[in-house]
Motif scaffolding. Structure first.
Motif, PDB file in Angstrom:
ATOM      1  N   TYR A 182      -4.468   4.068   6.026  1.00 45.93           N
ATOM      2  CA  TYR A 182      -3.605   3.012   5.489  1.00 45.93           C
ATOM      3  C   TYR A 182      -2.230   3.067   6.159  1.00 45.93           C
ATOM      4  O   TYR A 182      -1.694   2.044   6.572  1.00 45.93           O
ATOM      5  N   GLU A 183      -1.662   4.260   6.267  1.00 46.30           N
ATOM      6  CA  GLU A 183      -0.351   4.428   6.911  1.00 46.30           C
ATOM      7  C   GLU A 183      -0.404   3.952   8.363  1.00 46.30           C
ATOM      8  O   GLU A 183       0.500   3.268   8.836  1.00 46.30           O
ATOM      9  N   ASP A 190       3.858   3.861  -2.774  1.00 46.00           N
ATOM     10  CA  ASP A 190       3.174   4.880  -1.986  1.00 46.00           C
ATOM     11  C   ASP A 190       2.601   5.976  -2.888  1.00 46.00           C
ATOM     12  O   ASP A 190       1.487   6.441  -2.673  1.00 46.00           O
ATOM     13  N   ALA A 191       3.358   6.373  -3.902  1.00 45.87           N
ATOM     14  CA  ALA A 191       2.886   7.415  -4.821  1.00 45.87           C
ATOM     15  C   ALA A 191       1.634   6.942  -5.568  1.00 45.87           C
ATOM     16  O   ALA A 191       0.665   7.703  -5.720  1.00 45.87           O
ATOM     17  N   LYS A 192       1.622   5.698  -6.003  1.00 43.54           N
ATOM     18  CA  LYS A 192       0.457   5.164  -6.722  1.00 43.54           C
ATOM     19  C   LYS A 192      -0.739   5.007  -5.789  1.00 43.54           C
ATOM     20  O   LYS A 192      -1.877   5.275  -6.185  1.00 43.54           O
ATOM     21  N   LYS A 226      -1.374   6.838  -3.219  1.00 39.22           N
ATOM     22  CA  LYS A 226      -1.891   8.180  -2.956  1.00 39.22           C
ATOM     23  C   LYS A 226      -2.832   8.630  -4.070  1.00 39.22           C
ATOM     24  O   LYS A 226      -3.758   9.402  -3.826  1.00 39.22           O
ATOM     25  N   LYS A 227      -2.596   8.152  -5.287  1.00 42.72           N
ATOM     26  CA  LYS A 227      -3.477   8.501  -6.405  1.00 42.72           C
ATOM     27  C   LYS A 227      -4.801   7.745  -6.331  1.00 42.72           C
ATOM     28  O   LYS A 227      -5.822   8.250  -6.784  1.00 42.72           O
ATOM     29  N   TYR A 265      -5.648   7.263   2.872  1.00 41.40           N
ATOM     30  CA  TYR A 265      -4.204   7.034   2.879  1.00 41.40           C
ATOM     31  C   TYR A 265      -3.649   7.170   4.303  1.00 41.40           C
ATOM     32  O   TYR A 265      -2.789   6.396   4.713  1.00 41.40           O
ATOM     33  N   ALA A 266      -4.155   8.141   5.060  1.00 42.30           N
ATOM     34  CA  ALA A 266      -3.712   8.308   6.450  1.00 42.30           C
ATOM     35  C   ALA A 266      -4.066   7.065   7.268  1.00 42.30           C
ATOM     36  O   ALA A 266      -3.246   6.576   8.063  1.00 42.30           O
ATOM     37  N   THR A 312      -8.111   8.387  -1.061  1.00 42.47           N
ATOM     38  CA  THR A 312      -8.278   9.773  -0.637  1.00 42.47           C
ATOM     39  C   THR A 312      -7.236  10.058   0.448  1.00 42.47           C
ATOM     40  O   THR A 312      -6.603   9.135   0.962  1.00 42.47           O
ATOM     41  N   GLU A 313      -7.089  11.334   0.809  1.00 40.60           N
ATOM     42  CA  GLU A 313      -6.112  11.682   1.850  1.00 40.60           C
ATOM     43  C   GLU A 313      -6.442  10.981   3.166  1.00 40.60           C
ATOM     44  O   GLU A 313      -5.557  10.472   3.853  1.00 40.60           O
TER      45      GLU A 313
END
Length: 116
Positions: free
Chosen positions: A99-100, A84-86, A88-89, A96-97, A92-93
């Motif tokens: 994706y979640e 998840d940390a990778k 997020k890099k 990622y939202a 974009t925000e």
């Protein structure tokens, strides 16, 4: 003449049996087909070509790291947090939202076990 009928019958039975066997195991999308997942993410998350290249590299590294023994629950949790940390890099925000949300829709949460 009888021999020809027997051979023809045998060939027919073999063809039917082979088509039946092939129908039992249709190709699956998912595990082992990361390319399909990346293409789906590219479309649904509107990934740039650079992000697609980063995702391919990232999933390739993950696959290499999964070689060997089966990880413990704690190791899996750590791997998920690292992933998840990778991501997020790379994303974009907003991506990622999305994706979640996609991940939650694809994999409904299982009820948590309570330890007694």
């Amino acid at each position: 003449m009888i021999m020809k009928k027997q051979i023809l019958s045998l060939v027919t039975v073999l063809l039917l049996a082979s088509s039946f066997c092939m129908a039992q195991n249709p190709p699956r999308e998912g595990r082992g087909q990361r390319g399909g997942m990346i293409e789906r993410m590219k479309t649904e998350l509107s990934l740039s070509d650079e992000q697609v290249a980063q995702m391919k590299e990232f999933f390739g590294q993950m696959r290499q790291g999964q070689q060997g023994e089966r990880p413990t629950r704690e190791q899996m949790q750590k791997m998920r947090e690292d992933m998840d940390a990778k991501l997020k890099k790379i994303l974009t925000e907003e991506q990622y939202a999305k994706y979640e949300k996609m991940r939650k829709e694809r994999r409904p949460q299982r009820p948590q076990r309570t330890e007694e």
